[in-house]
Design a protein around this motif. Structure first.
Motif, mmCIF file in Angstrom:
data_model
loop_
_atom_site.group_PDB
_atom_site.id
_atom_site.type_symbol
_atom_site.label_atom_id
_atom_site.label_comp_id
_atom_site.label_asym_id
_atom_site.label_seq_id
_atom_site.Cartn_x
_atom_site.Cartn_y
_atom_site.Cartn_z
ATOM 1 N N ILE A 243 9.857 -10.397 1.464
ATOM 2 C CA ILE A 243 10.010 -8.945 1.660
ATOM 3 C C ILE A 243 9.708 -8.190 0.369
ATOM 4 N N THR B 253 9.572 -4.844 9.385
ATOM 5 C CA THR B 253 9.828 -5.840 8.339
ATOM 6 C C THR B 253 11.283 -5.800 7.912
ATOM 7 N N ARG B 254 11.792 -4.592 7.661
ATOM 8 C CA ARG B 254 13.160 -4.453 7.161
ATOM 9 C C ARG B 254 14.186 -4.824 8.237
ATOM 10 N N LYS B 255 13.896 -4.490 9.499
ATOM 11 C CA LYS B 255 14.823 -4.824 10.585
ATOM 12 C C LYS B 255 14.988 -6.343 10.711
ATOM 13 N N GLU C 62 12.104 0.028 -4.188
ATOM 14 C CA GLU C 62 12.730 -0.843 -3.184
ATOM 15 C C GLU C 62 12.667 -2.297 -3.626
ATOM 16 N N TYR D 147 6.958 -5.126 0.269
ATOM 17 C CA TYR D 147 7.123 -3.787 -0.309
ATOM 18 C C TYR D 147 6.214 -3.601 -1.519
ATOM 19 N N SER E 291 4.582 -7.061 7.266
ATOM 20 C CA SER E 291 4.266 -6.473 5.954
ATOM 21 C C SER E 291 2.767 -6.269 5.802
ATOM 22 N N ASP F 114 16.976 -7.652 7.609
ATOM 23 C CA ASP F 114 18.406 -7.331 7.671
ATOM 24 C C ASP F 114 19.136 -8.188 8.702
ATOM 25 N N GLU G 277 8.946 -0.846 8.612
ATOM 26 C CA GLU G 277 10.177 -0.595 9.370
ATOM 27 C C GLU G 277 10.608 -1.857 10.117
ATOM 28 N N LEU H 18 15.910 -4.754 -4.022
ATOM 29 C CA LEU H 18 16.014 -6.040 -3.326
ATOM 30 C C LEU H 18 16.210 -7.188 -4.306
#
Length: 683
Positions: free
Chosen positions: A498, A480-482, A510, A502, A472, A485, A478, A514
């Motif tokens: 997270i 970060t989100r992987k 977003e 963001y 972050s 998840d 990208e 979240l």
């Protein structure tokens, strides 16, 4: 070794009367001393046997049992190896001795020898072998022994079944443990206690309470061991109401004077913040041991009452109870701030005088204390005196450098740790990751991420959350989100991380998505979550949503707004030109506004050229941080932007006369990437 034993070693011929001494009497005595763990008396009997030449098979078997149960494994093994033929009882005693003394691999090897000799294990063999499997965390070996027990008809023997439950729980196989538990025809209180303790020790506290409730419904009466297992669950959940109900049950059953139960009650009340209840139990205790004192001291430290903890520690000195390494480490953790450094040094002095300075728990606490007090030089000097083959001191010093803003030094220490062949653990990585986050370099972040994968680390929630922070701050949302998840069992901390990621990049939509997802998962937001959400709303211009979140935090989630929340709200309103509202918020704050709150208002005044409120803000800022040149520069620039050149010049002259100089801005580039240059150690 045993050949040199003589009567002189045990007080001479008069140490034990020779009248009526026989093989039968010797064996009876050895069995008795084995039960009472009386090694010195057992040695005397052994000496008698040698003197009178009564070293027969039956006496040697009894000697193996006595020495094993008295934890003198060397003597037991020497006699066992010479024993012919070796019967099942001798094997059982020797395996038990190995298992009880942490020699688990030897216990398993001896079990295989037993099978190769054609002997059939019994209900005394399996518990020790299964215990060895649990200590080695060897699930496959445990399963093999379980199959053996089934084939020989011992699966549901009380001792064997309880050992299997403990093994599966220690190996993290909760479903296997539940399956076995549900199949046991007659579940004893020990089986219930094993399940409660196993789930509790693995952090599954709600499940542990559920099992305790099922136990009560089943009609099995709880005992003192049940109380000692279930009270820490209430402590960890901070569930004082459940704890009080269990306390009432303890009084009803008459368990209150049991020292272990009372200590567990003290610890439960202390960790739940009910220090008056804890102290009353402590004061009324008919006897106290080091755990009693340590639990009470720990309660004071947990609640930030360091002086009370130190006072109780002083009261402990005249008693016969000596503080142990845990007592000292808890006190040192309470002194881990610059305002208590002096007292931390006193505790350090006590540790030196009592020769526990080099206990690994105390060493680690000292390093941590000095690091958190900003005395990295003292912490590092202590670290250099430790046995650097242990992981824990490395963890403390790496974390200390990372938390004090010296990220490069923390990374260098990690590299040195690997070069000295010390294996890092999860705690090492959790302490190290903030250093990589502060480097704000995607290449370094990918470097440590790759190392973790190649070295075989499971990306547990704590580590994955740290990686979210790294990516972050490096702007790589990208990745970060992987990572987010892919986390199983997401908690409020990883959601907060997270959301902050963001938020810092202005992705307000977003962030809201979240947050709603987190609520749908049944997670409760905390103070940090709302700080991140309000920050995100401020940077994304979501004024109405931000104000709604602020109101919801207080009214719906019953979280008391702190100064960081107010700073975010002032910034949120100020950025959008609602400066008067922002000032009204400050005036109505139940807390004393700090530099961040007034700084947010001043920044907004500069953006929207509100000189009147800027002067109000600067007046307060000059009282809080009179040497912060940035505030003067902002005010001077504001005066200049509205054409008040004389006032701007006055501010500049005041800075000059006061000897204040604005630090020039700077940036850096990395001319030659150093990297970690590490070879992963496969776990």
């Amino acid at each position: 070794m045993l050949h040199y034993l003589s009567m002189e070693d045990f007080g001479g011929p008069g140490a034990m009367t020779t009248s009526h001494f026989s093989l039968r009497k010797a064996v009876s005595l050895l069995n008795s001393f084995a039960k009472t763990r009386s090694l010195s008396k057992g040695l005397q009997v052994h000496a008698k046997l040698l003197v009178f030449g009564l070293t027969f098979h039956i006496s040697n078997t009894a000697l193996v049992a006595m020495y094993s149960l008295c934890n003198n494994i060397a003597y037991a093994q020497e006699i066992f190896e010479k024993l012919e033929p070796k019967n099942l009882y001798a094997y059982n005693m020797m395996i038990r001795g190995f298992a009880n003394n942490g020699l688990s691999e030897k216990a398993l090897f001896l079990y295989k020898r037993l099978l190769s000799q054609g002997l059939k294990p019994d209900n005394l063999t399996y518990p020790s072998v299964i215990k060895a499997c649990a200590c080695l965390n060897s699930l496959q070996a445990g399963r093999d022994v379980h199959i053996d027990a089934i084939n020989n008809g011992y699966e549901f023997d009380s001792f064997v079944a309880n050992s299997l439950l403990n093994m599966y729980l220690k190996c993290g196989r909760f479903e296997d443990a539940k399956d076995l538990f549900n199949r046991i025809p007659e579940r004893t209180v020990v089986a219930w206690n094993t399940m409660i303790a196993g789930f509790s020790q693995n952090g599954r506290h709600h499940k542990a309470l559920e099992i305790f409730d099922q136990m009560k419904v089943s009609g099995v009466l709880a005992d003192e061991a049940t109380m000692v297992s279930v009270l820490p669950v209430c402590a960890n959940l901070r569930d004082v109401e459940r704890g009080r109900a269990i306390h009432a049950y303890i009084d009803e059953r008459g368990f209150g004077d049991n020292l272990l139960v009372r200590n567990s009650l003290i610890d439960m009340y202390a960790k739940c913040g009910c220090l008056e209840d804890a102290r009353r139990l402590f004061n009324e205790a008919p006897q106290r041991n080091v755990i009693s004192w340590t639990s009470m001291i720990g309660g004071y430290v947990l609640m930030g009452l360091v002086f009370e903890a130190l006072s109780l520690f002083s009261q402990m000195q005249p008693t016969k109870v000596r503080p142990n390494s845990l007592s000292i480490s808890i006190l040192l953790s309470g002194c881990a701030s610059s305002s208590f450094l002096r007292y931390g040094k006193f505790v350090h002095g006590y540790a030196i005088r009592n020769n526990i300075e080099f206990d690994v728990v105390v060493e680690t606490a000292l390093i941590d204390m000095y690091a958190k007090c900003g005395k990295l030089d003292l912490g590092y000097r202590l670290f250099m005196k430790t046995s650097r083959q242990r992981t824990v001191p490395w963890n403390a010093i790496i974390s200390g450098f990372a938390q004090n803003g010296t990220a490069e030094e923390a990374v260098k220490l990690f590299k040195q740790m690997l070069q000295e062949s010390v294996c890092p653990d999860n705690a090492t990585i959790v302490g190290l990751i903030p250093a990589y986050a502060n480097l704000v370099d995607i290449r370094h972040g990918m470097n440590i991420h790759g190392f973790l994968i190649k070295a075989g680390f499971d990306l547990a929630v704590e580590i994955a959350t740290g990686l979210i922070d790294i990516y972050s701050k490096s702007g790589c949302l990208e990745f970060t989100r992987k990572i987010f998840d892919g986390i199983e069992g997401k908690d409020v901390v990883c959601y907060s991380a997270i959301i902050a990621g963001y938020g810092m990049h202005g992705h307000g939509g977003e962030v809201i998505f979240l947050y709603e997802q987190m609520l749908n998962c049944g997670l409760k937001p905390n103070e940090i979550t709302f700080t991140s959400i309000l920050y995100a709303c401020s940077h994304a211009g979501l004024v109405d949503q931000g104000l709604q979140f602020f109101r919801s935090m207080v009214a719906s989630h019953h979280i008391k707004a702190n100064v960081d929340h107010y700073a975010c709200i002032v910034d949120l309103l100020g950025r959008n030109g609602r400066i008067k509202e922002a000032h009204d918020i400050i005036r109505e704050m139940p807390l004393e506004p700090n530099h961040a709150v007034w700084g947010a208002l001043l920044g907004a005044c500069v953006i929207h050229q509100n000189v009147e409120l800027a002067e109000v803000a600067i007046e307060s800022l000059l009282k809080i941080e009179p040497n912060n040149t940035g505030n003067y520069v902002l005010l001077s620039n504001l005066y200049a932007s509205v054409g008040r050149w004389e006032d701007a010049e006055k501010v500049r002259n005041f800075m000059k006369d006061s000897g204040l100089r604005k630090m020039p801005g700077w940036s850096f580039i990395e001319l030659k990437q150093q990297g970690l240059g590490i070879e992963p150690q496969v776990r």
